[in-house]
Design a protein around this motif. Structure first.
Motif, PDB file in Angstrom:
ATOM      1  N   THR A  59       0.599  -1.414   0.121  1.00  0.00           N
ATOM      2  CA  THR A  59      -0.847  -0.227  -0.413  1.00  0.00           C
ATOM      3  C   THR A  59       1.446   1.536  -0.313  1.00  0.00           C
ATOM      4  OG1 THR A  59      -0.142   0.330   2.637  1.00  0.00           O
ATOM      5  CG2 THR A  59      -1.417  -1.542   1.210  1.00  0.00           C
ATOM      6  N   HIS A  61       1.782   2.981   2.477  1.00  0.00           N
ATOM      7  CA  HIS A  61       1.523   3.313   3.556  1.00  0.00           C
ATOM      8  C   HIS A  61       2.409   1.957   4.403  1.00  0.00           C
ATOM      9  CE1 HIS A  61      -1.765   6.141   2.900  1.00  0.00           C
ATOM     10  NE2 HIS A  61      -2.096   5.294   1.509  1.00  0.00           N
ATOM     11  N   LEU A  99       1.634   8.224   3.221  1.00  0.00           N
ATOM     12  CA  LEU A  99       1.392   7.355   1.957  1.00  0.00           C
ATOM     13  C   LEU A  99       2.570   8.187   2.232  1.00  0.00           C
ATOM     14  CD1 LEU A  99       0.635   6.353  -0.429  1.00  0.00           C
ATOM     15  CD2 LEU A  99      -0.130   8.321  -1.457  1.00  0.00           C
ATOM     16  N   PRO A 101       4.680   8.493  -0.786  1.00  0.00           N
ATOM     17  CA  PRO A 101       4.514   8.505  -1.926  1.00  0.00           C
ATOM     18  C   PRO A 101       5.111   8.246  -3.337  1.00  0.00           C
ATOM     19  CG  PRO A 101       4.490  10.826  -1.314  1.00  0.00           C
ATOM     20  CD  PRO A 101       4.308   9.380  -0.101  1.00  0.00           C
ATOM     21  N   THR A 112      -4.044   0.238  -4.925  1.00  0.00           N
ATOM     22  CA  THR A 112      -5.377   0.102  -4.015  1.00  0.00           C
ATOM     23  C   THR A 112      -6.736   0.883  -3.699  1.00  0.00           C
ATOM     24  OG1 THR A 112      -4.412   2.293  -2.333  1.00  0.00           O
ATOM     25  CG2 THR A 112      -2.890   0.274  -1.620  1.00  0.00           C
TER      26      THR A 112
END
Length: 161
Positions: A59, A61, A99, A101, A112
């Motif tokens: 993800t 994250h 996040l 990036p 996602t």
């Protein structure tokens, strides 16, 4: 000759925010499927470490597990090859970080997406496993167990012998 049965140990992140669940859409031998951020436990890591790693890889994250939602045993038979696989899944809920990036998603992960419980229920035919829905339902039902219910002996963390 007797063959020892060895289920595959996996971890899954059950991530909810504002009534929606974070899923990944991924390429599988059965086609494009929806799954929790999840994967196989790697040597030398605890289930909590594994789920944090898998969530980050799939993800982009950071994920900090705060509770165990459940432990699940499921069986899957691949239609094309007849391969018979049993999975032992440790599902965790927790806190989703920001996040990152610059991080690319793991190989095979297309994107996602956030889905409501009703959207998840309506898309069951696209789930990689029936555990995707079961874990969400258990999370919605309030199932939470302390992280220390899963003990990882120090011998595991030291890596292969």
């Amino acid at each position: 000759m007797n063959t020892r049965w060895k289920p595959s140990a996996t971890v899954a992140a059950i991530i909810e925010r504002d009534g929606r669940y974070l899923l990944v859409e991924e390429h599988t031998p059965e086609g494009l499927r929806l799954n929790n951020p999840a994967g196989h436990l790697d040597p030398g890591e605890s289930p909590a470490q594994g789920v944090a790693r898998e969530a980050l890889e799939e993800t982009a994250h950071r994920f900090t597990p705060t509770a165990l939602v459940g432990v699940y045993l499921s069986r899957f038979q691949r239609e094309a090859t007849g391969e018979d696989i049993t999975y032992l899944r440790f599902a965790f809920c927790g806190e989703l970080g920001a996040l990152e990036p610059e991080r690319s998603l793991d190989t095979g992960i297309v994107r996602t997406l956030w889905m409501t419980p009703d959207e998840l229920r309506a898309s069951a035919e696209r789930h990689r496993s029936p555990l995707v829905l079961q874990c969400m339902e258990d999370h919605l039902a309030g199932r939470r167990y302390p992280l220390d219910v899963v003990t990882t002996h120090a011998s595991v963390l030291s890596g292969p012998a």
